[in-house]
Design a protein around this motif. Structure first.
Motif: not given
Length: 348
Positions: A93, A98-99, A132-134
């Motif tokens: 993480r 982040k993408r 983590h965004r994803n």
């Protein structure tokens, strides 16, 4: 897509077996393997891929390891990072942009079984804090999925049960045990506390009058302690045999498969015994109750007297497996089912 698979090491274990079995099947993707340790018992498989060893303690060298992993992700132009243990989950993480898609696999149940330990409570706080965004968390069983839902109710959680790697179209042959005949029991698992082998010592002291023998296959730091204790107690029918690959040919030399585990998240060795057609005697932990056949014999975990009672009952009355139950489990926990679920996770 290019997928980075992140795991502590490539020694013997459930997560390691899973990873080295599924990667070669995903031929539509490119793969990179990253570990903390250079231990690798699967070089015939991993030599086909780019492999990196971070060579460090994840706690003592956290920032150094995060930096190295970031560089690998950039250098290899990784699309998905897929990690397989507590610290690989946390470090992934911190290192994954982040993408990028991030998958954290949960092969452990510490947040249920060891939450009284302050270190585990701290690990849970860290797990909840570092996101983590994803991120998608993936459980290896319904039991672990329930733990994830309890502690991370707002997260993206999935259940993808493990599988047993049986040959395609292999025939299931059952091996019933006939009552009153010499009983040969087999167990497979690392010689560690969670495998519950302590329950065997007092039980086999009482089983000396019976024609019942048990072999335990596995390695671990505690093996010498157990062997010395067997000598001290004069127990000869129970043997710790060291590491040997669990195969149908090995298992079918026995009459009964046994696991005394006090904590498991799935139980690959149990399903391997089902694939070999053996009756099973197992501890009554949640993961086993989830995946075991209805005909399984359960004993109370860590209860030597109940283990003794169940073993002698099997000796006196016999035990057999039910073909329909075994076939159902082998289909449910098969490689094609797992791969279909994993591909879906990668794509969505």
């Amino acid at each position: 897509m290019k997928i980075l698979h992140f795991i502590d090491s490539l020694g013997y274990g459930g997560a390691e077996t899973l990873l080295t079995n599924y990667i070669p099947e995903l031929k539509e993707h490119d793969h990179v393997i990253v570990t903390f340790s250079d231990t690798n018992f699967y070089r015939e498989i991993t030599n086909q891929y780019a492999c990196y060893n971070l060579d460090g303690n994840p706690v003592k060298n956290l920032f150094k390891i995060v930096s190295r992993l970031k560089k690998i992700i950039a250098k290899e132009n990784i699309d998905i990072v897929h990690s397989h243990s507590y610290w690989t989950n946390i470090i992934s993480r911190l290192a994954t942009p982040k993408r990028k898609k991030l998958i954290n696999h949960y092969h452990f149940a510490d947040f249920d079984t060891m939450l009284s330990n302050y270190k585990v409570r701290l690990q849970l706080i860290i797990d909840k804090t570092i996101g983590h965004r994803n991120l998608r968390r993936v459980a290896v069983s319904d039991y672990v999925y329930g733990i994830l839902k309890q502690h991370f109710p707002k997260g993206q959680n999935s259940c993808l049960p493990n599988f047993v790697n049986t040959p395609a179209n292999s025939e299931l042959k059952l091996y019933p045990y006939t009552k009153g005949t010499p009983l040969k029991i087999v167990a497979v698992g690392n010689i560690i506390h969670e495998k519950g082998y302590d329950v065997l010592l007092p039980a086999f002291e009482k089983l000396k009058q019976y024609p019942i023998k048990m072999d335990v296959f596995g390695e671990g730091d505690s093996m010498e302690i157990y062997i010395n204790e067997l000598h001290r107690r004069g127990i000869t029918a129970l043997k710790f045999c060291g590491k040997q690959k669990s195969t149908p040919a090995l298992l079918q030399q026995y009459d009964l498969y046994c696991s005394c585990s006090t904590s498991e998240t799935f139980g690959i060795a149990l399903i391997e015994a089902v694939a070999a057609g053996l009756p099973v005697l197992i501890s009554d932990i949640p993961a086993f109750k989830e995946i075991a056949p209805d005909s399984a014999y359960f004993f109370k975990k860590a209860d030597s007297d109940d283990f003794f009672n169940k073993v002698t009952d099997i000796y006196q009355n016999g035990i057999t497996a039910v073909a329909s139950e075994y076939k159902y489990l082998l289909q449910k926990y098969s490689k094609p089912v797992f791969l279909e679920g994993l591909r879906d996770i990668y794509q969505h």
